[in-house]
Design an enzyme around this catalytic site. Structure first.
Site, mmCIF file in Angstrom:
data_model
loop_
_atom_site.group_PDB
_atom_site.id
_atom_site.type_symbol
_atom_site.label_atom_id
_atom_site.label_comp_id
_atom_site.label_asym_id
_atom_site.label_seq_id
_atom_site.Cartn_x
_atom_site.Cartn_y
_atom_site.Cartn_z
ATOM 1 N N SER A 46 0.831 -1.201 0.000
ATOM 2 C CA SER A 46 0.000 0.000 0.000
ATOM 3 C C SER A 46 0.869 1.255 0.000
ATOM 4 O O SER A 46 0.508 2.260 -0.620
ATOM 5 C CB SER A 46 -0.968 0.006 1.187
ATOM 6 O OG SER A 46 -0.280 -0.145 2.408
ATOM 7 N N GLU A 47 2.044 1.221 0.684
ATOM 8 C CA GLU A 47 2.988 2.338 0.621
ATOM 9 C C GLU A 47 4.427 1.853 0.696
ATOM 10 O O GLU A 47 4.734 0.856 1.372
ATOM 11 C CB GLU A 47 2.749 3.354 1.754
ATOM 12 C CG GLU A 47 1.597 4.300 1.526
ATOM 13 C CD GLU A 47 0.339 3.868 2.223
ATOM 14 O OE1 GLU A 47 -0.714 4.491 2.014
ATOM 15 O OE2 GLU A 47 0.403 2.870 2.983
ATOM 16 N N THR A 48 5.290 2.594 0.010
ATOM 17 C CA THR A 48 6.738 2.434 0.064
ATOM 18 C C THR A 48 7.310 3.820 0.336
ATOM 19 O O THR A 48 6.863 4.805 -0.251
ATOM 20 C CB THR A 48 7.286 1.890 -1.264
ATOM 21 O OG1 THR A 48 6.707 0.598 -1.505
ATOM 22 C CG2 THR A 48 8.802 1.757 -1.237
ATOM 23 N N HIS A 77 0.712 4.807 8.705
ATOM 24 C CA HIS A 77 1.569 3.655 9.005
ATOM 25 C C HIS A 77 2.938 3.778 8.355
ATOM 26 O O HIS A 77 3.942 3.362 8.945
ATOM 27 C CB HIS A 77 0.849 2.327 8.682
ATOM 28 C CG HIS A 77 1.143 1.702 7.373
ATOM 29 N ND1 HIS A 77 0.479 2.037 6.211
ATOM 30 C CD2 HIS A 77 2.047 0.744 7.018
ATOM 31 C CE1 HIS A 77 0.946 1.311 5.218
ATOM 32 N NE2 HIS A 77 1.907 0.526 5.677
#
Length: 281
Positions: A46-48, A77
């Site tokens: 979902s995120e990097t 997060h």
């Protein structure tokens, strides 16, 4: 190509791999926008995130946050997971708190009871959601509009609209039609009367649907919980301290700790490194 330190951190769960993972590139200086976006698409999380030297002298580091489809000015997060990885890699804050620089400005992060927590940033979009949008989103979620107790924009980075439902149980029963949701980023929250049986401090169930960013359902969402906390506290719908459960529908065990100290609202949770090493980028 350069060898860079890397970590994958599980956030918002004390049990590894039951929270929400974030990929963190710790030595991102010199990377281009396209290299960052390409790696984020490759990780397919979902995120990097990419940790860089700060441009603001008040910050300890600068963070860029990418989804598989683009860059975000802030996300919860990834903020906690990146701070955890930065500390483990030898980062030392210049003051008594970590100060992260990102697209929304400076974000303070502190350690509390073995958890990291960030200050909920101001909402960049707030106020009630118009009735036509509520009806459209409710229909896509299989909800009767009468089941929506309240609807509010809670955007502090991702453009979330939030629906308050009658109970945590009703939140868990929702089966969304992702195609019908379209590009809406939707958060759901519902209360548990008296908390969960074994966890009385867990007062709400939360879910997040982000199909427009290629994330049908996000396991545990710090930015959404932060926006919800600001809304619910201002509306008198939540106490000064509480815990939300999120990820239950995905067999995760996310727990987000919220506390309002009268000045700031802090949003925190457990962080655990699951993968550590290097990447060549």
């Amino acid at each position: 190509m350069t060898t860079r330190r890397f970590a994958q951190v599980d956030v918002f769960s004390t049990v590894p791999v039951r929270g929400n993972p974030v990929a963190v590139v710790l030595d991102a200086e010199g990377m281009t926008d396209e290299q960052m976006a390409s790696f984020a698409r490759w990780t397919n999380l979902s995120e990097t995130t990419f940790v860089l030297p700060p441009s603001d002298p008040a910050a300890d580091y600068r963070l860029r946050i990418f989804t598989p489809s683009g860059e975000l000015p802030f996300a919860g997060h990834p903020t906690l997971g990146s701070a955890h990885a930065w500390l483990e890699a030898g980062g030392v804050p210049s003051g008594d708190r970590i100060v992260q620089e990102c697209g929304v400005g400076l974000v303070s992060i502190r350690s509390e009871q073995g958890r990291l927590a960030f200050v909920a940033p101001p909402r960049i979009r707030s106020g009630p959601v118009d009735e036509a949008t509520v009806r459209s989103v409710a229909d896509a979620l299989g909800l009767d509009p009468d089941e929506v107790i309240a609807a509010e924009w809670v955007s502090n980075g991702p453009d979330f609209l939030a629906l308050l439902l009658p109970s945590g149980g009703r939140v868990l029963k929702v089966r969304p039609d992702m195609a019908a949701l379209g590009t809406h980023d939707v958060g759901l929250i519902g209360p548990y009367s008296g908390g969960l049986p074994d966890e009385p401090e867990v007062l709400f169930e939360v879910r997040a649907f982000v199909p427009g960013s290629g994330i049908p359902e996000d396991p545990v969402t710090g930015s959404l919980n932060a926006g919800l906390a600001v809304w619910l506290r201002q509306a008198g719908r939540a106490p000064a301290g509480y815990v939300t459960a999120q990820g239950t529908a995905l067999d995760r065990a996310g727990r987000v700790h919220v506390s309002d100290d009268g000045t700031d609202i802090w949003v925190g949770g457990a962080t655990t490194t699951v993968i550590a090493g290097t990447v060549v980028l």
